[in-house]
Design a protein around this motif. Structure first.
Motif, PDB file in Angstrom:
ATOM      1  N   VAL A 114       0.842  -1.198   0.000  1.00 20.93           N
ATOM      2  CA  VAL A 114       0.000   0.000   0.000  1.00 20.93           C
ATOM      3  C   VAL A 114       0.878   1.248   0.000  1.00 20.93           C
ATOM      4  CG1 VAL A 114      -1.860   1.233   1.180  1.00 20.93           C
ATOM      5  CG2 VAL A 114      -1.779  -1.272   1.254  1.00 20.93           C
ATOM      6  N   ALA A 115       0.567   2.165  -0.891  1.00 19.19           N
ATOM      7  CA  ALA A 115       1.324   3.408  -0.981  1.00 19.19           C
ATOM      8  C   ALA A 115       1.247   4.174   0.332  1.00 19.19           C
ATOM      9  CB  ALA A 115       0.769   4.262  -2.120  1.00 19.19           C
ATOM     10  N   PRO A 116       2.272   4.973   0.673  1.00 19.95           N
ATOM     11  CA  PRO A 116       2.251   5.750   1.920  1.00 19.95           C
ATOM     12  C   PRO A 116       1.006   6.596   2.095  1.00 19.95           C
ATOM     13  CG  PRO A 116       4.431   5.800   0.957  1.00 19.95           C
ATOM     14  CD  PRO A 116       3.564   5.109  -0.043  1.00 19.95           C
ATOM     15  N   GLY A 117       0.440   7.098   1.016  1.00 18.59           N
ATOM     16  CA  GLY A 117      -0.793   7.879   1.111  1.00 18.59           C
ATOM     17  C   GLY A 117      -2.039   7.099   0.779  1.00 18.59           C
ATOM     18  N   GLY A 118      -1.910   5.755   0.719  1.00 21.68           N
ATOM     19  CA  GLY A 118      -3.028   4.909   0.337  1.00 21.68           C
ATOM     20  C   GLY A 118      -3.983   4.636   1.489  1.00 21.68           C
ATOM     21  N   THR A 119      -4.983   3.808   1.185  1.00 18.95           N
ATOM     22  CA  THR A 119      -6.044   3.502   2.140  1.00 18.95           C
ATOM     23  C   THR A 119      -6.078   2.015   2.441  1.00 18.95           C
ATOM     24  OG1 THR A 119      -7.422   5.348   1.379  1.00 18.95           O
ATOM     25  CG2 THR A 119      -8.544   3.567   2.556  1.00 18.95           C
ATOM     26  N   VAL A 120      -6.199   1.699   3.733  1.00 21.80           N
ATOM     27  CA  VAL A 120      -6.387   0.329   4.212  1.00 21.80           C
ATOM     28  C   VAL A 120      -7.759   0.294   4.869  1.00 21.80           C
ATOM     29  CG1 VAL A 120      -5.556  -1.436   5.798  1.00 21.80           C
ATOM     30  CG2 VAL A 120      -3.912  -0.003   4.571  1.00 21.80           C
ATOM     31  N   ALA A 121      -8.671  -0.543   4.363  1.00 20.45           N
ATOM     32  CA  ALA A 121     -10.049  -0.541   4.845  1.00 20.45           C
ATOM     33  C   ALA A 121     -10.548  -1.955   5.093  1.00 20.45           C
ATOM     34  CB  ALA A 121     -10.962   0.158   3.836  1.00 20.45           C
ATOM     35  N   VAL A 122     -11.465  -2.052   6.050  1.00 15.24           N
ATOM     36  CA  VAL A 122     -12.084  -3.331   6.398  1.00 15.24           C
ATOM     37  C   VAL A 122     -13.581  -3.114   6.524  1.00 15.24           C
ATOM     38  CG1 VAL A 122     -12.212  -5.179   8.109  1.00 15.24           C
ATOM     39  CG2 VAL A 122     -10.028  -4.108   7.629  1.00 15.24           C
ATOM     40  N   MET A 123     -14.365  -4.075   6.015  1.00 12.02           N
ATOM     41  CA  MET A 123     -15.813  -3.999   6.155  1.00 12.02           C
ATOM     42  C   MET A 123     -16.193  -4.428   7.559  1.00 12.02           C
ATOM     43  SD  MET A 123     -18.195  -3.003   3.986  1.00 12.02           S
ATOM     44  CE  MET A 123     -18.068  -3.615   2.287  1.00 12.02           C
ATOM     45  N   SER A 124     -16.689  -3.485   8.328  1.00 12.11           N
ATOM     46  CA  SER A 124     -17.140  -3.779   9.678  1.00 12.11           C
ATOM     47  C   SER A 124     -18.667  -3.722   9.708  1.00 12.11           C
ATOM     48  CB  SER A 124     -16.511  -2.796  10.668  1.00 12.11           C
ATOM     49  OG  SER A 124     -16.846  -3.146  11.995  1.00 12.11           O
ATOM     50  N   SER A 125     -19.238  -3.325  10.830  1.00 16.30           N
ATOM     51  CA  SER A 125     -20.687  -3.263  10.990  1.00 16.30           C
ATOM     52  C   SER A 125     -20.995  -2.468  12.243  1.00 16.30           C
ATOM     53  CB  SER A 125     -21.266  -4.674  11.123  1.00 16.30           C
ATOM     54  OG  SER A 125     -22.618  -4.642  11.541  1.00 16.30           O
ATOM     55  N   GLU A 126     -22.157  -1.808  12.255  1.00 13.46           N
ATOM     56  CA  GLU A 126     -22.570  -1.155  13.492  1.00 13.46           C
ATOM     57  C   GLU A 126     -22.804  -2.187  14.597  1.00 13.46           C
ATOM     58  OE1 GLU A 126     -27.406  -0.728  13.374  1.00 13.46           O
ATOM     59  OE2 GLU A 126     -26.221   0.991  12.765  1.00 13.46           O
ATOM     60  N   GLN A 127     -22.957  -3.462  14.209  1.00 11.57           N
ATOM     61  CA  GLN A 127     -23.100  -4.512  15.206  1.00 11.57           C
ATOM     62  C   GLN A 127     -21.798  -4.751  15.963  1.00 11.57           C
ATOM     63  OE1 GLN A 127     -25.977  -7.730  14.760  1.00 11.57           O
ATOM     64  NE2 GLN A 127     -25.931  -7.338  12.575  1.00 11.57           N
ATOM     65  N   GLY A 128     -20.697  -4.194  15.464  1.00 12.02           N
ATOM     66  CA  GLY A 128     -19.451  -4.246  16.194  1.00 12.02           C
ATOM     67  C   GLY A 128     -19.292  -3.113  17.186  1.00 12.02           C
ATOM     68  N   SER A 129     -20.270  -2.215  17.231  1.00 15.94           N
ATOM     69  CA  SER A 129     -20.227  -1.106  18.174  1.00 15.94           C
ATOM     70  C   SER A 129     -20.692  -1.583  19.546  1.00 15.94           C
ATOM     71  CB  SER A 129     -21.125   0.037  17.688  1.00 15.94           C
ATOM     72  OG  SER A 129     -21.330   0.993  18.705  1.00 15.94           O
ATOM     73  N   VAL A 130     -19.834  -1.468  20.546  1.00 15.21           N
ATOM     74  CA  VAL A 130     -20.195  -1.884  21.905  1.00 15.21           C
ATOM     75  C   VAL A 130     -21.293  -0.980  22.458  1.00 15.21           C
ATOM     76  CG1 VAL A 130     -19.342  -2.153  24.261  1.00 15.21           C
ATOM     77  CG2 VAL A 130     -17.935  -2.894  22.333  1.00 15.21           C
ATOM     78  N   SER A 131     -21.171   0.319  22.236  1.00 11.38           N
ATOM     79  CA  SER A 131     -22.137   1.260  22.804  1.00 11.38           C
ATOM     80  C   SER A 131     -23.512   1.148  22.160  1.00 11.38           C
ATOM     81  CB  SER A 131     -21.619   2.693  22.678  1.00 11.38           C
ATOM     82  OG  SER A 131     -21.451   3.057  21.321  1.00 11.38           O
ATOM     83  N   MET A 132     -23.585   0.627  20.923  1.00  8.70           N
ATOM     84  CA  MET A 132     -24.869   0.499  20.245  1.00  8.70           C
ATOM     85  C   MET A 132     -25.505  -0.874  20.428  1.00  8.70           C
ATOM     86  SD  MET A 132     -24.114   2.544  16.669  1.00  8.70           S
ATOM     87  CE  MET A 132     -25.819   2.402  16.091  1.00  8.70           C
ATOM     88  N   ASN A 133     -24.870  -1.744  21.188  1.00  9.58           N
ATOM     89  CA  ASN A 133     -25.392  -3.097  21.385  1.00  9.58           C
ATOM     90  C   ASN A 133     -26.460  -3.080  22.481  1.00  9.58           C
ATOM     91  OD1 ASN A 133     -25.846  -5.837  21.459  1.00  9.58           O
ATOM     92  ND2 ASN A 133     -23.884  -6.343  22.434  1.00  9.58           N
ATOM     93  N   VAL A 134     -27.655  -2.657  22.097  1.00  6.99           N
ATOM     94  CA  VAL A 134     -28.749  -2.516  23.063  1.00  6.99           C
ATOM     95  C   VAL A 134     -29.942  -3.405  22.717  1.00  6.99           C
ATOM     96  CG1 VAL A 134     -28.077  -0.189  23.730  1.00  6.99           C
ATOM     97  CG2 VAL A 134     -29.648  -0.510  21.801  1.00  6.99           C
ATOM     98  N   GLU A 135     -29.805  -4.225  21.683  1.00  7.13           N
ATOM     99  CA  GLU A 135     -30.863  -5.166  21.317  1.00  7.13           C
ATOM    100  C   GLU A 135     -30.285  -6.574  21.314  1.00  7.13           C
ATOM    101  OE1 GLU A 135     -32.567  -4.076  17.601  1.00  7.13           O
ATOM    102  OE2 GLU A 135     -33.314  -2.137  18.309  1.00  7.13           O
ATOM    103  N   PRO A 136     -31.085  -7.577  21.709  1.00  6.03           N
ATOM    104  CA  PRO A 136     -30.570  -8.947  21.771  1.00  6.03           C
ATOM    105  C   PRO A 136     -30.348  -9.548  20.391  1.00  6.03           C
ATOM    106  CG  PRO A 136     -32.917  -8.921  22.229  1.00  6.03           C
ATOM    107  CD  PRO A 136     -32.493  -7.490  22.153  1.00  6.03           C
ATOM    108  N   GLY A 137     -29.502 -10.607  20.356  1.00  8.89           N
ATOM    109  CA  GLY A 137     -29.335 -11.369  19.129  1.00  8.89           C
ATOM    110  C   GLY A 137     -27.940 -11.320  18.549  1.00  8.89           C
ATOM    111  N   TYR A 138     -27.614 -12.366  17.802  1.00  6.13           N
ATOM    112  CA  TYR A 138     -26.389 -12.482  17.016  1.00  6.13           C
ATOM    113  C   TYR A 138     -25.151 -12.131  17.835  1.00  6.13           C
ATOM    114  CZ  TYR A 138     -29.617 -13.135  13.207  1.00  6.13           C
ATOM    115  OH  TYR A 138     -30.619 -13.628  12.413  1.00  6.13           O
TER     116      TYR A 138
END
Length: 219
Positions: A114-138
């Motif tokens: 990756v070039a020094p000014g390039g981008t490194v990205a990963v597909m995450s999810s709001e389901q990975g947010s600890v503070s937003m985990n207020v509903e049950p499941g998965y």
């Protein structure tokens, strides 16, 4: 002007397939990886990669020339909606290895491309947010994405000052094999917005957790 260059890991279907299609439409030179080597889009360079296999990551690094403007890891799995007390150890390990450990192994393995000014990205999810985990499941899937986010934070800390943009992207709840048939979004609707974010954030060093509109997602 030379075409921007990208490697997208996990492009055989769903969000990854639409992502490489959109990048190609915008004039990017794309290398797409699939587990079986199948070509996601006619004429597109495709490389076979099972990202849980370290030897295959090394081999891919040797086959792909840098510099890259974008390295994006999309692949992930889900194993159903079980409470964590009912998740077998083998299933826990499989999901954590695929969703959290392996994406970082790919980023580390291909980091030098990756070039020094390039981008490194990963597909995450709001389901990975600890503070937003207020509903049950998965619970296992949520835990794997939270682990991914934490490992990406560690990666960014370790590589602070390298000039690269680092992104965790929440694409929204999409109608894919992972998201299910009742999801409110189609990948063809959400992924162009994701690419808008990738292009807008290029050249902005540091780590951000953003949704498809470029807005911060709470950690």
């Amino acid at each position: 002007m030379a075409a921007r260059r990208a490697v997208v890991v996990g492009a055989s279907r769903g969000l990854g397939l639409v992502l490489v299609t959109e990048l190609d439409r915008r004039g990017w030179e794309v290398v797409a990886t699939t587990r079986d080597g199948s070509v996601p889009r006619e004429g597109m360079r495709t490389e076979q990669l099972e990202m849980t296999d370290d030897a295959q990551i090394t081999a891919l690094r040797d086959r792909v020339d840098g510099p890259l403007d974008l390295l994006f890891v999309n692949a992930a799995i889900d194993r159903g909606n079980l409470p964590i007390s009912e998740v077998p150890a083998e299933m826990f390990a499989e999901v954590m290895i695929t969703n959290a450990l392996s994406p970082l192994r790919v980023l580390e393995g291909l980091h030098g491309l990756v070039a020094p000014g390039g981008t490194v990205a990963v597909m995450s999810s709001e389901q990975g947010s600890v503070s937003m985990n207020v509903e049950p499941g998965y619970e296992l899937y949520k835990a794997s994405k939270a682990a991914l986010n934490q490992l990406m934070r560690s990666y960014a800390t370790r590589h602070e000052g390298d000039g690269r943009t680092k992104l965790l992207i929440d694409p929204g709840h999409n109608r894919t094999r992972l998201g299910g048939p009742d999801a409110p979004l189609l990948p063809e609707e959400s992924v162009p917005a994701v690419v808008d974010v990738l292009e807008a954030q290029a050249g902005e060093p540091g780590l951000r957790f953003l949704d498809r509109f470029g807005k911060p997602v709470p950690w």
